[in-house]
Design a protein around this motif. Structure first.
Motif, mmCIF file in Angstrom:
data_model
loop_
_atom_site.group_PDB
_atom_site.id
_atom_site.type_symbol
_atom_site.label_atom_id
_atom_site.label_comp_id
_atom_site.label_asym_id
_atom_site.label_seq_id
_atom_site.Cartn_x
_atom_site.Cartn_y
_atom_site.Cartn_z
ATOM 1 N N VAL A 26 0.827 -1.207 0.000
ATOM 2 C CA VAL A 26 0.000 0.000 0.000
ATOM 3 C C VAL A 26 0.864 1.261 0.000
ATOM 4 N N LYS A 27 2.035 1.177 0.606
ATOM 5 C CA LYS A 27 2.920 2.351 0.659
ATOM 6 C C LYS A 27 3.358 2.807 -0.736
ATOM 7 N N GLY A 28 3.382 1.884 -1.676
ATOM 8 C CA GLY A 28 3.809 2.247 -3.022
ATOM 9 C C GLY A 28 2.673 2.661 -3.939
ATOM 10 N N LEU A 29 1.461 2.805 -3.382
ATOM 11 C CA LEU A 29 0.285 3.107 -4.199
ATOM 12 C C LEU A 29 0.411 4.431 -4.943
ATOM 13 N N GLU A 30 0.862 5.462 -4.271
ATOM 14 C CA GLU A 30 0.911 6.787 -4.903
ATOM 15 C C GLU A 30 1.843 6.787 -6.108
ATOM 16 N N ALA A 31 2.938 6.073 -6.002
ATOM 17 C CA ALA A 31 3.861 6.001 -7.145
ATOM 18 C C ALA A 31 3.204 5.268 -8.308
ATOM 19 N N ARG A 32 2.454 4.218 -8.000
ATOM 20 C CA ARG A 32 1.770 3.478 -9.069
ATOM 21 C C ARG A 32 0.656 4.316 -9.677
ATOM 22 N N LYS A 33 0.007 5.147 -8.869
ATOM 23 C CA LYS A 33 -1.020 6.053 -9.407
ATOM 24 C C LYS A 33 -0.405 7.026 -10.408
ATOM 25 N N ALA A 34 0.752 7.520 -10.072
ATOM 26 C CA ALA A 34 1.430 8.469 -10.967
ATOM 27 C C ALA A 34 1.816 7.797 -12.281
ATOM 28 N N GLU A 35 2.251 6.548 -12.212
ATOM 29 C CA GLU A 35 2.597 5.810 -13.431
ATOM 30 C C GLU A 35 1.356 5.605 -14.300
ATOM 31 N N ILE A 89 -7.538 -6.645 -0.744
ATOM 32 C CA ILE A 89 -7.218 -5.333 -1.320
ATOM 33 C C ILE A 89 -7.028 -5.507 -2.817
ATOM 34 N N CYS A 90 -7.754 -4.716 -3.574
ATOM 35 C CA CYS A 90 -7.699 -4.793 -5.036
ATOM 36 C C CYS A 90 -7.231 -3.450 -5.599
ATOM 37 N N GLU A 91 -6.359 -3.518 -6.597
ATOM 38 C CA GLU A 91 -5.969 -2.317 -7.346
ATOM 39 C C GLU A 91 -6.360 -2.503 -8.800
ATOM 40 N N ALA A 140 0.327 8.843 -16.041
ATOM 41 C CA ALA A 140 1.203 9.156 -17.171
ATOM 42 C C ALA A 140 0.778 8.424 -18.435
ATOM 43 N N LYS A 141 0.083 7.301 -18.265
ATOM 44 C CA LYS A 141 -0.418 6.528 -19.412
ATOM 45 C C LYS A 141 -1.853 6.899 -19.772
ATOM 46 N N GLY A 142 -2.410 7.906 -19.093
ATOM 47 C CA GLY A 142 -3.781 8.316 -19.347
ATOM 48 C C GLY A 142 -4.803 7.418 -18.679
ATOM 49 N N LEU A 143 -4.369 6.690 -17.672
ATOM 50 C CA LEU A 143 -5.250 5.750 -16.973
ATOM 51 C C LEU A 143 -5.485 6.205 -15.538
ATOM 52 N N LEU A 144 -6.573 5.712 -14.954
ATOM 53 C CA LEU A 144 -6.912 6.024 -13.570
ATOM 54 C C LEU A 144 -6.682 4.780 -12.721
ATOM 55 N N ARG A 145 -6.030 4.952 -11.585
ATOM 56 C CA ARG A 145 -5.774 3.817 -10.693
ATOM 57 C C ARG A 145 -6.553 4.018 -9.396
ATOM 58 N N GLY A 146 -7.149 2.935 -8.919
ATOM 59 C CA GLY A 146 -7.887 2.985 -7.662
ATOM 60 C C GLY A 146 -7.610 1.768 -6.819
ATOM 61 N N VAL A 147 -7.832 1.912 -5.514
ATOM 62 C CA VAL A 147 -7.657 0.801 -4.581
ATOM 63 C C VAL A 147 -8.969 0.589 -3.841
ATOM 64 N N VAL A 161 -11.831 -1.895 -17.439
ATOM 65 C CA VAL A 161 -11.229 -2.035 -16.118
ATOM 66 C C VAL A 161 -10.260 -3.214 -16.163
ATOM 67 N N ARG A 162 -9.050 -2.981 -15.676
ATOM 68 C CA ARG A 162 -8.064 -4.060 -15.577
ATOM 69 C C ARG A 162 -7.647 -4.227 -14.129
ATOM 70 N N VAL A 163 -7.820 -5.444 -13.622
ATOM 71 C CA VAL A 163 -7.352 -5.731 -12.271
ATOM 72 C C VAL A 163 -5.835 -5.880 -12.334
ATOM 73 N N ASP A 164 -5.119 -4.966 -11.693
ATOM 74 C CA ASP A 164 -3.658 -4.959 -11.761
ATOM 75 C C ASP A 164 -3.027 -5.729 -10.610
ATOM 76 N N ARG A 165 -3.626 -5.628 -9.434
ATOM 77 C CA ARG A 165 -3.109 -6.320 -8.256
ATOM 78 C C ARG A 165 -4.284 -6.808 -7.419
ATOM 79 N N PHE A 166 -4.119 -7.978 -6.830
ATOM 80 C CA PHE A 166 -5.149 -8.456 -5.913
ATOM 81 C C PHE A 166 -4.464 -9.209 -4.782
ATOM 82 N N THR A 167 -4.784 -8.803 -3.556
ATOM 83 C CA THR A 167 -4.196 -9.416 -2.362
ATOM 84 C C THR A 167 -5.316 -9.962 -1.491
ATOM 85 N N ALA A 168 -5.192 -11.218 -1.101
ATOM 86 C CA ALA A 168 -6.190 -11.865 -0.257
ATOM 87 C C ALA A 168 -5.513 -12.432 0.974
#
Length: 793
Positions: free
Chosen positions: A443-452, A648-650, A455-462, A660-667
């Motif tokens: 989760v600590k790296g979420l903001e960096a992944r949002k920025a990436e 937690i899903c990203e 930059a590709k014109g995509l929206l990231r959510g958790v 919608v593309r599921v990029d990460r999923f943690t169970a």
């Protein structure tokens, strides 16, 4: 033996490869369709093309003259032979004290058809092609009637009535909780979050469609039904006692290898009775295989709730009260366990992981002209979790706190915990699940992944989802008081052979869960054997003592506990034999690792020696013990087990297309003691995939005017595929269950329960900057794109 002792035994917690996989992977499995009986005929069903219609007449003349036709049976034949309709296995009593409306459910329609796919006639012929061709020649004169398919339309004044017994389509009204106290709490609330949700209808789609073979034996005047089913004893009980009026010993039900069930193969279906009945009437074994198009129409569907919920909080976001109203679609008839799903299995889970002081839930159930709705993987628990976890995340956004923080503020931290909706949780550690999930999800790296993504014109959510479920329906007396028309125990029989190998007969049934491996690990651990020395038998009422089958993630916690009880008896008797052999008291005998030892001495005999002695009793206490080493036990749990976890899903969302593309999923789950981590991981993967499938793509759609199933094939009903998912990160926390001897909790449904709200919460988090505040499942590209356009308007 306590749960902590059991967890430390050899083989427990080991990823033993599944014993059953070799035959499956090499094509050596035996499914119902693999069974070929002498002189076996084939069956094809004439099904209604109308959602609602009167049957004026059925003309079978031309069809009976078609090549290969053996017989054609319809509702008139059923009535003449006094075959009853299908029973419902759960009675719900309405809030006014009246029993639910329970209309007849004929195995072949007599006067009316009530959904597209309803059974009209069965055609039996020498080959399937001949039966299918003849079925097209059966002339049915229908008088079409107006139909209703949406639960919101069913309650409208003047809506078409599916049944005369329920002219307003209302089946029951049920409630739980203290409405007065809940209403008081709302008056003093600092903030109230409200939400309206639809939990979309699903088609189960197991890999192996349903199949059955009815076989009547004139010599013994008895029947055998081969069927792809999850609980053969229940199937036999319902069919003999309530439908056909036969003694149980005259019917044997065999469920061989079953290629997936997900709840759809729990129920007694019309086809099963038809084949059994017709096999005597036509004096031929008869096989029926459901094709995929039929499965979409006539398998029991899942979910289909429309709900309004309100959550009251204080100024710090602490939950004060929760109130819910749900309209549940029952379909055209009451399937076997249908009334329990939106009541006992749903409303009692709406406390979730949270110490909400007051909860009130009201459920109205309605009939519609659609396929019956019943238990589907999770059965009520996914519906409850979706509603609760969606409103909790929305409350967080409205209160200006993070999704994890609002959950942490309200987590239950002391156990046992009595919820305001009947259940008492015995144990858990919800904070540990959250901590581990956040760690594994980075989760600590979420903001960096949002920025990436940006930059590709995509929206990231958790998105977060903290679920709890109740598994292993229990105990029987409580379930009976809540409407169950059967016991909810399980049976296990352990037969030790003279060589020391073991055969176990279990009333549970495996349809992909790996029982032949995990149950063998349990027995091997207790007796000091190798799992290869243990054979597991299930799925045959002619060989297995009465058992209740597999559903509700009950197999290891209830079925495994019954086996443990039988092993307790085995060990007690074996100690007496060992004591005799070593000239000691059985009170002085210790047993571990397959060896019996006299305390404080070096005297020892092996389990194999004791087993041989039991069957070759030359040196045996015959005055005290019978020969042999076989024991049977029944286990009726004292409480549910309560698996829980945080998912937690990203996601990445393309705002231009709505994809919608599921990029990460943690169970991260707490399943208590884990017998086989590999099997558990597979169960979680499968459940998560089904849950994501519901969240993003799966949806049964009926045309609201005609009642036709629009999504009746894989061309229209989107199923998840392997490339739709990232690698799923799995983690575990362990708080052993305190109410069964293994310390286990169910794992089979968790993934499907926890994942849908995590996905939708992630999508809404991604879309929040665009002003999108709500979205119903499935979040298909079209729906997401439309929501974006509406927010822009």
């Amino acid at each position: 033996m306590g749960a902590s002792d059991f967890a430390n035994l050899p083989h427990i917690g080991e990823s033993v490869r599944r014993k059953e996989d070799y035959r499956f992977l090499t094509g050596a499995g035996q499914y119902t369709d693999d069974i070929v009986l002498a002189n076996m005929a084939q069956c094809y069903f004439v099904r209604s093309p109308h959602a609602h219609a009167k049957i004026r007449s059925i003309n079978k003349t031309a069809a009976l003259a078609a090549p290969g036709v053996i017989g054609i049976l319809d509702g008139q034949d059923v009535a003449a032979d006094k075959i009853n309709g299908l029973p419902c296995g759960w009675l719900i009593t309405s809030t006014d004290g009246e029993p639910m409306k329970e209309p007849p459910h004929p195995i072949l329609a007599l006067d009316k058809v009530r959904y597209v796919g309803d059974h009209v006639a069965m055609v039996v012929a020498e080959t399937l092609e001949q039966a299918r061709n003849a079925a097209e020649m059966v002339e049915v004169d229908y008088e079409p009637l107006a139909a209703v398919v949406d639960v919101r339309d069913a309650q409208a004044k003047g809506a078409p009535a599916a049944h005369d017994i329920a002219p307003d389509n209302h089946c029951y009204k049920w409630a739980i909780g203290d409405k007065g106290e809940v209403d008081k709490a709302f008056v003093g609330a600092a903030h109230v979050t409200k939400i309206d949700l639809v939990n979309n209808r699903l088609a189960p789609n197991p890999m192996e469609p349903r199949a059955a073979i009815g076989h009547y034996n004139r010599a013994g005047d008895d029947y055998t039904l081969y069927v792809a089913n999850q609980n053969p004893h229940v199937e036999r009980l319902l069919m003999t006692a309530f439908v056909m009026g036969l003694p149980e010993h005259k019917v044997r039900v065999i469920a061989p290898d079953v290629g997936g069930g997900f709840g759809a193969k729990i129920f007694l279906y019309a086809e099963d009775v038809c084949l059994t009945w017709a096999s005597k009437k036509l004096n031929r074994p008869i096989k029926w295989n459901c094709d995929r198009s039929e499965a979409f129409l006539c398998d029991a569907h899942g979910r289909d709730h429309v709900s309004h919920a309100e959550l009251a909080m204080d100024k710090d976001g602490k939950f004060l009260a929760f109130r819910v109203h749900t309209d549940a679609n029952m379909g055209a008839y009451l399937s076997t366990f249908a009334p329990a799903v939106p009541t006992i299995l749903y409303a009692t889970l709406l406390a979730g992981q949270y110490k909400t002081p007051q909860v009130y839930v009201e459920v109205d159930a309605w009939f519609t002209n659609t396929s019956p709705v019943d238990a589907y993987r999770g059965a009520g628990r996914p519906e409850a979790t979706y509603l609760l976890e969606r409103i909790v995340s929305r409350a967080a956004w409205e209160m200006g706190v993070s999704q994890d923080e609002i959950r942490r503020r309200n987590f239950i931290t002391e156990f046992p915990y009595q919820t305001p909706v009947a259940l008492q949780y015995d144990t858990g550690d919800f904070i540990a699940c959250m901590d581990k999930s956040q760690e594994l999800a980075d989760v600590k790296g979420l903001e960096a992944r949002k920025a990436e993504s940006k930059a590709k014109g995509l929206l990231r959510g958790v998105g977060y989802s903290s679920y709890i479920e109740a598994c292993g329906l229990a105990p029987s007396n409580v379930a009976g008081a809540l409407g169950a028309r059967a016991g909810l125990f399980e049976c296990g029989e352990v037969r030790v052979h003279p060589t020391g190998s073991v055969t176990v007969f279990t009333g549970s049934h495996s349809h992909g869960q790996g029982h032949e491996t995990t149950f063998a690990q349990v027995v091997a651990a207790r007796l000091g054997l190798s799992p290869d020395q243990v054979d597991i038998v299930h799925g045959d009422t002619g060989r297995v003592p009465f058992g209740m089958g597999t559903y509700g993630s009950r197999s290891i916690s209830v079925g495994g506990a019954a086996i443990m009880r039988a092993l307790d008896k085995i060990e007690a008797k074996a100690k007496k034999i060992a004591a005799h052999l070593m000239e000691a008291s059985d009170a002085d005998i210790d047993f571990a690792g397959g060896e019996f030892k006299v305390k404080g001495t070096d005297k020892m005999v092996t389990f194999g020696q004791v087993a041989l002695t039991a069957y070759v009793p030359h040196n045996y206490p015959l005055d005290k013990l019978e020969p042999g080493l076989n024991e049977t036990a029944f286990y009726d749990p004292t409480n549910f087990t309560f698996p829980a976890g945080t998912y937690i899903c990203e996601v990445e969302v393309d705002p231009a297309t709505g994809v919608v593309r599921v990029d990460r999923f943690t169970a991260v789950d707490d399943f208590g003691t884990i017998i086989n981590p590999m099997v558990v991981e597979g169960q979680v993967h499968g459940g998560v995939v089904q849950g994501i499938g519901q969240a993003l793509m799966e949806h049964c759609v009926y045309d609201r005017e005609t009642g036709q199933l629009v999504t009746g094939s894989y061309m229209d009903y989107t199923m998840p595929r392997a490339d739709d998912f990232p690698n799923i990160t799995i983690g575990h926390v362990c708080t052993p269950c305190t109410t069964n001897p293994l310390g286990t909790k169910g794992c089979g449904e968790a993934g499907a329960i926890g994942s849908p709200p995590a996905v939708i919460n992630a999508v809404l988090d991604a879309l929040a900057p665009l002003g999108v505040k709500d979205l119903d499942m499935p979040a298909s590209p079209n729906r997401v794109w439309a929501a974006i356009q509406q927010a822009k308007a």
